[in-house]
Motif scaffolding. Sequence first.
Motif, PDB file in Angstrom:
ATOM      1  N   LYS A  84       0.882  -1.146   0.019  1.00 26.74           N
ATOM      2  CA  LYS A  84       0.071  -0.115  -0.033  1.00 26.74           C
ATOM      3  C   LYS A  84       0.979   1.147   0.192  1.00 26.74           C
ATOM      4  N   PRO A  85       0.330   2.419  -0.492  1.00 28.30           N
ATOM      5  CA  PRO A  85       1.339   3.610  -0.695  1.00 28.30           C
ATOM      6  C   PRO A  85       1.152   4.131   0.748  1.00 28.30           C
ATOM      7  N   ASP A  86       2.117   3.708   1.588  1.00 28.01           N
ATOM      8  CA  ASP A  86       2.161   4.304   3.065  1.00 28.01           C
ATOM      9  C   ASP A  86       3.783   4.188   3.185  1.00 28.01           C
ATOM     10  N   LEU A  87       4.419   5.404   3.523  1.00 23.69           N
ATOM     11  CA  LEU A  87       5.671   5.628   3.699  1.00 23.69           C
ATOM     12  C   LEU A  87       6.330   4.685   4.790  1.00 23.69           C
ATOM     13  N   VAL A  88       5.432   4.640   6.008  1.00 27.99           N
ATOM     14  CA  VAL A  88       6.047   4.079   7.133  1.00 27.99           C
ATOM     15  C   VAL A  88       6.108   2.603   6.913  1.00 27.99           C
ATOM     16  N   TYR A  89       4.907   2.142   6.262  1.00 32.61           N
ATOM     17  CA  TYR A  89       4.868   0.546   6.228  1.00 32.61           C
ATOM     18  C   TYR A  89       5.872   0.152   4.855  1.00 32.61           C
ATOM     19  N   GLY A 321       0.308  -6.311   7.001  1.00 26.48           N
ATOM     20  CA  GLY A 321      -0.234  -4.951   6.615  1.00 26.48           C
ATOM     21  C   GLY A 321      -1.806  -4.855   6.920  1.00 26.48           C
ATOM     22  N   THR A 323      -5.013  -4.353   9.220  1.00 25.69           N
ATOM     23  CA  THR A 323      -5.333  -3.769  10.423  1.00 25.69           C
ATOM     24  C   THR A 323      -6.510  -4.221  11.365  1.00 25.69           C
TER      25      THR A 323
END
Length: 406
Positions: A84-89, A321, A323
């Motif tokens: 997914k487009p999530d920097l932290v992940y 990933g 939640t």
Amino acid sequence: MGSTGTAIVIGAGVVGVTSAYALARRGWKVELVDAAPDVAAGASRGNGRQLSYSHTGALASPSLMPKLPKLALGCDPAFRLSLKPDLVYARWLTAFLWQCRRPAFARNTLECSKLASESRRAMDRLLDDHALSFGLRDAGKLVLLPDARAVDDARATLRLTAQFGQPQDILSRLAAIEIEPALEGFAAQFAGAVYAPQDQTADCALFCKRLLATITAEYGVVFRGGMRAVRIEDGKAESVVRFANGDARAAPLVIVAGGHEANRLLAPLGHRQAIAPMKGYSFTAPAGRKAPQVSITDSANRLVFTRLEDRILVAGRAELGETSAEVDVDRLQAMTRQAQAVMPDAADYSASDEGWAGIRPMTPNSLPVIRKLSSSLAINVGHGMLGWTLAMGSSNRLAQIVGSPA
Ligand SMILES: Cc1cc2nc3c(=O)[nH]c(=O)nc-3n(C[C@H](O)[C@H](O)[C@H](O)COP(=O)(O)OP(=O)(O)OC[C@H]3O[C@@H](n4cnc5c(N)ncnc54)[C@H](O)[C@@H]3O)c2cc1C
């Protein structure tokens, strides 16, 4: 001002409850709080119940590396890796890839085994000191290995972790069937197995309840359910915890043990930890005519079969990933079909219960983070796939790190 010697533990899963115990023994006046009304409401509720003190390989491994594209494309029914487009992940995934290198895997597995053996000793001491009953069984455990390569890898891991003294052996397929005759009905192939005769099983949620009752009665620990912490203010001499209901509590020591949700409190303080959620499922069904007594881990299909009295518990799936802890009926059914395909006579799958899902708090190296963040704030988080196994040892380490109250 908070009262002298008070420690507030946020999160009453198995890690929070054992932290409360370890701190109370050090002389802290412990207040244990949880957003849920009761203990063990999160991942500690319906897990696979295995106390896997012996065979504790880290998830990030050289053998996982070549499978990653397949996992990302959703081609493995048991292990999904959502992109997914999530920097932290994305940062977490990069760190996870780095931990797949052989030296990192060896280091992480060794460290995990060390903590597991500390846990075993801490659990034995707890049970010497307090009569707790939570369905503890000396079941022994067989980890089924799909092929010769997996056998070689397991042999190397056993050599590495032998120093921690948990007895385990590599068995041939026939020798494994001799120990657990129910494996004769195991439909998939396996080339051999790791046998850990001293591994145990027990009900993690019941343990949390019974340990809470003991520490409330004997150590004056206070439990407050229905208290969601929304903010921590980290002062020098004490930290203040603010709750969703408007209450606030100050204490010279605050411990965050909030499982996969810990970063909601830690990130605003600049202490974000590398923790990714990894969802899993479990269900129970009446024991069938070939129900195993020994705990079985089918490593190819990422399924564990744990004997309860007259039922079998099956746990599995790794959805990195994810939640939401809601049960997705289609995925639960897929896992049930998979379990039925590999051990058709272990359980009466048509009479399975409604199932459960929980979120494992995963770190890239499969090791929990037990650390003091300031003079009044510490964490005990990120226990991943082995939180039930590692909780007692982790909480002992936490108590050593924070010491006794001033
Ligand atoms: C399907 C599955 C099978 C598993 N099988 C095994 C196994 O066989 N053996 C093994 O060793 N491990 C197993 N595990 C892993 C183990 O269950 C977890 O590692 C462990 O339960 C994590 O414990 P925890 O206390 O950190 O988190 P949790 O049990 O999730 O507890 C965290 C608690 O913190 C509370 N909380 C969070 N944020 C706040 C807040 N802001 N304010 C107040 N309260 C808050 C939550 O309500 C929750 O109660 C399994 C996990 C899954 C999902």
